[in-house]
Scaffold this active site. Structure first.
Site, PDB file in Angstrom:
ATOM      1  N   CYS A   1      13.511  10.666   6.642  1.00  0.00           N
ATOM      2  CA  CYS A   1      13.614  10.131   8.001  1.00  0.00           C
ATOM      3  C   CYS A   1      15.013  10.338   8.573  1.00  0.00           C
ATOM      4  O   CYS A   1      15.187  10.509   9.761  1.00  0.00           O
ATOM      5  CB  CYS A   1      13.228   8.659   8.014  1.00  0.00           C
ATOM      6  SG  CYS A   1      14.093   7.670   6.794  1.00  0.00           S
TER       7      CYS A   1
ATOM      8  N   GLU B   1      10.420   0.941  10.125  1.00  0.00           N
ATOM      9  CA  GLU B   1      11.399   2.019   9.927  1.00  0.00           C
ATOM     10  C   GLU B   1      10.662   3.310  10.240  1.00  0.00           C
ATOM     11  O   GLU B   1       9.790   3.723   9.467  1.00  0.00           O
ATOM     12  CB  GLU B   1      11.869   2.070   8.464  1.00  0.00           C
ATOM     13  CG  GLU B   1      12.517   0.808   7.948  1.00  0.00           C
ATOM     14  CD  GLU B   1      13.880   0.534   8.542  1.00  0.00           C
ATOM     15  OE1 GLU B   1      14.430   1.417   9.231  1.00  0.00           O
ATOM     16  OE2 GLU B   1      14.384  -0.573   8.324  1.00  0.00           O
TER      17      GLU B   1
ATOM     18  N   LYS C   1       0.841  -1.201   0.000  1.00  0.00           N
ATOM     19  CA  LYS C   1       0.000   0.000   0.000  1.00  0.00           C
ATOM     20  C   LYS C   1       0.873   1.246   0.000  1.00  0.00           C
ATOM     21  O   LYS C   1       1.580   1.517   0.966  1.00  0.00           O
ATOM     22  CB  LYS C   1      -0.908   0.047   1.230  1.00  0.00           C
ATOM     23  CG  LYS C   1      -1.973   1.146   1.081  1.00  0.00           C
ATOM     24  CD  LYS C   1      -2.641   1.532   2.383  1.00  0.00           C
ATOM     25  CE  LYS C   1      -1.918   2.631   3.102  1.00  0.00           C
ATOM     26  NZ  LYS C   1      -1.848   3.918   2.386  1.00  0.00           N
TER      27      LYS C   1
ATOM     28  N   GLU D   1       9.877  15.258  15.432  1.00  0.00           N
ATOM     29  CA  GLU D   1      10.191  15.174  13.997  1.00  0.00           C
ATOM     30  C   GLU D   1       9.302  16.167  13.244  1.00  0.00           C
ATOM     31  O   GLU D   1       8.082  16.018  13.198  1.00  0.00           O
ATOM     32  CB  GLU D   1       9.943  13.751  13.494  1.00  0.00           C
ATOM     33  CG  GLU D   1      10.405  13.555  12.067  1.00  0.00           C
ATOM     34  CD  GLU D   1      10.206  12.132  11.557  1.00  0.00           C
ATOM     35  OE1 GLU D   1       9.096  11.597  11.667  1.00  0.00           O
ATOM     36  OE2 GLU D   1      11.185  11.561  11.037  1.00  0.00           O
TER      37      GLU D   1
END
Ligand code: NAI
Ligand code: MG
Length: 499
Positions: free
Chosen positions: A306, A272, A197, A403
């Site tokens: 990331c 991850e 997906k 983040e």
């Protein structure tokens, strides 16, 4: 037909294949080798983040579509057209896919820039790297092996590495083709079948990569692509009792939900997740090299990476000089149309991300950080923000802990090695880190002391599929890549033989 879609002819770049792909109208789900509409009939708008216009549509898959995909993937796995194929033959099909990716590089780069907003140059480079990554795993299929330990006298013992079965992959929007390839290649190389997906805000290139996989000769049902929303198609994959392993890249909160959903049938899980990576510059560093790599470290793909180096620790003796050089470099970046060859920084990928990053620009000022350059969203259409450097940041401010996933750098001064290590490790994340120094002892001491899955010494962003990739702490679970990459996509089996 898609007559109401506003596909602008781009003044900087044309690609007839990409335009023909867009003009096809709504794109479908790939299930059992066929392209089909979602059972619900739902569709999702594909938005160009540079113009905010709807440029295409994709199917909005849900749990019924995931059920069908699992049936197809299970049948393909058990009947063996892929899992039973020799590794050499699997590798040939994956290599054919890599060749097709290169053949269609301009088209894919156009679609990637259009859907995600990364510059065309960035997309082109990343797709070239993606083709090489596919080839690494195509060759790697031939190197999967078990062991033959010496066990009790009168016995022969060996291990096998069986494919796990039906895998699910849920990928994010920050680097769609890279994520598709990183997830799918090892899973497929090891003989598993897959339901993938893509993210709802960047599904176009996933559809095209699926078409190219079929063209390369992948048997029906081996890969199934379900476009759709996270809380519908994504959670259906995470919860599905017919899926044996799930591999996810995305935010830490969503990773936590996936881990919880996997409990139902004890899926194998690889995650991850996010990062807030420290980039430490000592006063003996090569200043020019450190500035230019640290710049790329936080502005590449508009900071939606990331691994981005968003906490920059600079030793006090060079702090002011470093900030001055960084501000000068940032001031020269041109922010704008990702198709313009002069553009260094494109828009953020979605309105959601634009709102999130704009919120952090305001928050940084409220928390008392100093805007050295940037600090605002740019006006007009498109999800653009100015690359921003905050100085006077404390590691306990939210802009240094959370983040942001935008081109926003927090600069923090430090005095000595011990303080740099302590501050760098003072985070819930542990994905990557960098250290800049000419002192060998210091470089390796810091690398050893940092709790992160990847540490760069005098560079930023170097990656290689031969090296393990993943995070310490809340940056993830498990590792992709590395010489033992197949450990995460196979089940070991111990066989004992009495002689
Ligand atoms: P997300 O983690 O929710 O989305 C990533 C993928 O997960 C997408 O395909 C999405 O459809 C799917 N998803 C969402 N909810 C799900 C659920 N309940 N079950 C299963 N799948 C689900 O990230 P989002 O909301 O798009 O971005 C928010 C923030 O996450 C970003 O601002 C960034 O900080 C972080 N992020 C980090 C990434 C990384 O590579 N570390 C990648 C993407 C986002
Ligand atoms: Mg988009």
């Amino acid at each position: 037909m898609a007559s109401d879609l506003q596909v602008a002819t781009n003044e900087h770049f044309q690609n007839a294949e990409a335009e023909a792909f867009l003009a096809r109208g709504a794109h479908r789900l790939l299930i059992d080798g066929h392209w089909v509409a979602a059972v619900s009939g739902d569709e999702i708008d594909v938005i160009d983040p540079a113009t905010e216009k709807v440029v295409s549509r994709v199917a909005g898959g849900g749990s019924e579509d995931v059920d069908l995909a699992v049936i197809a993937a299970r049948a393909a796995f058990e009947s063996g057209p892929w899992s039973g194929m020799s590794p050499l033959e699997r590798g040939k099909i994956l290599r054919a896919w890599a060749d097709l990716i290169e053949l269609h590089l301009d088209e894919l780069a156009y679609l990637e820039s259009l859907d995600n907003g990364m510059t065309l140059a960035t997309a082109t480079g990343m797709i070239g790297d993606a083709a090489e990554t596919v080839r690494f795993f195509a060759a790697g299929a031939e190197h999967i092996h078990g062991d033959t330990p010496q066990t009790a006298a009168g016995s022969l013992s060996y291990t096998l590495r069986d494919p796990i079965g039906v895998c699910g992959a849920i990928i994010p929007w920050n680097s769609p083709i890279t994520n598709f390839v990183w997830k799918s290649s090892p899973i497929l190389a090891a003989g598993n079948t897959l339901i993938l997906k893509p993210a709802e805000s960047t599904s176009l290139t996933a559809v095209r990569l699926g078409e190219l996989l079929i063209e390369a000769g992948l048997p029906p049902g081996v890969i199934n692509i379900v476009t759709g929303l996270g809380h519908l198609a994504g959670s259906a994959i995470a919860e599905h009792p017919g899926i044996d392993k799930i591999s996810f890249t995305g935010s830490t909160p969503t990773g936590r939900k996936i881990l919880q959903a996997s409990v139902s049938n004890l899926k194998r899980v690889s995650l991850e997740l996010g990062g807030k990576s420290p980039n430490i510059v000592f006063d003996d560093a090569d200043l020019d090299a450190a500035v230019s790599a640290s710049l790329i470290g936080f502005v590449a793909i508009s900071g939606q990476v990331c691994l981005a180096g968003t906490r920059l620790f600079v030793q006090r003796g060079i702090h002011d000089r470093f900030v001055e050089a960084m501000v000068a470099a940032v001031s020269q970046l041109s922010v704008g149309d990702p198709f313009d060859p002069g553009t260094a920084v494109g828009p953020l990928a979605s309105q959601q991300q634009f709102e999130k990053v704009s919120g952090y620009l305001a928050l940084g000022k409220d928390e008392g950080a100093v805007v050295a350059v940037g600090g605002e969203a740019t006006g007009g259409s498109g999800y653009y923000v100015q690359p921003t450097v905050f100085t006077g940041v404390h590691n306990n401010m939210r802009i240094a802990r959370e983040e942001i996933f935008g081109p926003v750098l927090s600069v923090i001064a430090f005095d000595d090695e011990e303080e740099a290590i302590r501050l760098a490790n003072d985070t819930e994340y542990g994905l990557a880190a960098a250290v800049w120094t000419k002192d060998l002892r210091r470089a390796h001491t810091v690398a050893k002391s940092i709790k992160a899955g990847t540490v760069w010494i005098n560079n930023y962003f170097q990656l290689d599929p031969r090296m393990p990739f993943g995070g310490f702490k809340q940056s993830g679970v498990g590792r992709d890549f590395g010489l033992d990459w197949y450990h995460s996509v196979t089940e070991p089996k111990s066989v004992f033989v009495t002689l």
